[in-house]
Design an enzyme around this catalytic site. Structure first.
Site, PDB file in Angstrom:
ATOM      1  N   ASP A   1     -37.126 -66.109  23.963  1.00  0.00           N
ATOM      2  CA  ASP A   1     -38.482 -65.716  23.567  1.00  0.00           C
ATOM      3  C   ASP A   1     -38.489 -64.532  22.616  1.00  0.00           C
ATOM      4  OD1 ASP A   1     -37.658 -63.746  25.565  1.00  0.00           O
ATOM      5  OD2 ASP A   1     -39.743 -63.078  25.509  1.00  0.00           O
TER       6      ASP A   1
ATOM      7  N   ASP B   1     -26.086 -60.340  24.020  1.00  0.00           N
ATOM      8  CA  ASP B   1     -26.240 -59.586  22.772  1.00  0.00           C
ATOM      9  C   ASP B   1     -25.459 -58.274  22.922  1.00  0.00           C
ATOM     10  OD1 ASP B   1     -27.167 -58.489  20.410  1.00  0.00           O
ATOM     11  OD2 ASP B   1     -29.198 -58.154  21.110  1.00  0.00           O
TER      12      ASP B   1
HETATM   13  P1  IMP Z   1     -28.246 -57.825  26.083  1.00  0.00           P
HETATM   14  O1  IMP Z   1     -28.437 -57.010  27.326  1.00  0.00           O
HETATM   15  O2  IMP Z   1     -28.492 -57.005  24.836  1.00  0.00           O
HETATM   16  O3  IMP Z   1     -26.894 -58.526  26.041  1.00  0.00           O
HETATM   17  O4  IMP Z   1     -29.358 -58.927  26.043  1.00  0.00           O
HETATM   18  C1  IMP Z   1     -29.632 -59.658  27.135  1.00  0.00           C
HETATM   19  C2  IMP Z   1     -30.831 -60.568  27.014  1.00  0.00           C
HETATM   20  O5  IMP Z   1     -31.692 -60.256  25.952  1.00  0.00           O
HETATM   21  C3  IMP Z   1     -30.408 -61.987  26.778  1.00  0.00           C
HETATM   22  O6  IMP Z   1     -30.058 -62.622  27.965  1.00  0.00           O
HETATM   23  C4  IMP Z   1     -31.649 -62.581  26.171  1.00  0.00           C
HETATM   24  O7  IMP Z   1     -32.510 -63.045  27.186  1.00  0.00           O
HETATM   25  C5  IMP Z   1     -32.249 -61.415  25.420  1.00  0.00           C
HETATM   26  N1  IMP Z   1     -31.915 -61.530  23.992  1.00  0.00           N
HETATM   27  C6  IMP Z   1     -30.875 -60.990  23.326  1.00  0.00           C
HETATM   28  N2  IMP Z   1     -30.876 -61.355  22.039  1.00  0.00           N
HETATM   29  C7  IMP Z   1     -31.943 -62.164  21.889  1.00  0.00           C
HETATM   30  C8  IMP Z   1     -32.468 -62.923  20.779  1.00  0.00           C
HETATM   31  O8  IMP Z   1     -31.945 -62.958  19.651  1.00  0.00           O
HETATM   32  N3  IMP Z   1     -33.589 -63.639  21.036  1.00  0.00           N
HETATM   33  C9  IMP Z   1     -34.189 -63.686  22.260  1.00  0.00           C
HETATM   34  N4  IMP Z   1     -33.719 -63.027  23.318  1.00  0.00           N
HETATM   35  C10 IMP Z   1     -32.605 -62.275  23.142  1.00  0.00           C
END
Ligand code: IMP
Ligand code: MG
Length: 172
Positions: free
Chosen positions: A156, A100
């Site tokens: 989740d 994300d």
């Molecule tokens: P980031 O650090 O923002 O890239 O997010 C990392 C983690 O957040 C991902 O590996 C997911 O496990 C969780 N995550 C991000 N977006 C979502 C979503 O839409 N639903 C559920 N988990 C999310």
């Protein structure tokens, strides 16, 4: 009440994972990579992916947390479980449920590189682009979305919905 709207059904997930497994098996035909699943979200995707690979692999897990019970990454990333396989001089393939903001992956890449692997590539089930804050290279992605909070297939919301066989948009 939150509403669940189906985004990707089980049959489509199977086809996407099979296609990715074929590509990875081809790209790593001369290697024996270590697949590193990122807990907890990647557990189902990793399990499906590795059973479709036609190359020998080693499997490990790493645990990182940053969300708490929120829907966005806090940026405050913690290691909750370290590797048990020595990845020095190995080809590493990180298996993530979703990228994300990219904060988790950027942190993880940095963490893994300290062990001197031969290479580190990344495969994700869902590449969510709109909130990207860290530029991270994603080598394999099954599906790309702009936004929306997704659950199911390992993903989740506050530890719920991971067991749904499809991917759903959670509308608050
Ligand atoms: P980031 O650090 O923002 O890239 O997010 C990392 C983690 O957040 C991902 O590996 C997911 O496990 C969780 N995550 C991000 N977006 C979502 C979503 O839409 N639903 C559920 N988990 C999310
Ligand atoms: Mg994750």
């Amino acid at each position: 009440m939150a509403e669940l709207v189906l985004v990707i059904g089980r049959a489509d997930i199977d086809a996407m994972v099979a296609a990715m497994a074929r590509q990875i098996s081809f790209d790593y035909q001369d290697s024996e990579p270590v697949l590193v699943g990122v807990l907890k979200g990647a557990f189902i995707f990793l399990a499906d992916l590795v059973r479709r690979l036609t190359i020998p692999v080693e499997i490990d897990f790493i645990g990182v947390s940053s969300y708490g019970a929120d829907t966005r990454s806090s940026g405050d990333i913690r290691l909750t479980k370290g590797l048990t396989i020595d990845i020095e001089n190995k080809d590493v393939l990180v298996v993530e449920d979703m990228v994300d903001s990219g904060l988790t992956l950027a942190w993880l890449m940095n963490h893994l590189k300290a062990f001197n692997p031969n290479s580190v590539k990344v495969c994700v089930f869902v590449d969510k682009r709109e909130r990207r804050r860290e530029r991270v290279r994603i080598d394999y992605a099954c599906h790309t979305v702009d936004n929306g909070f997704l659950v199911g297939y390992g993903l989740d919301y506050a530890e719920k919905y991971r067991n749904l066989p499809g991917i759903y948009h959670l509308k608050f």
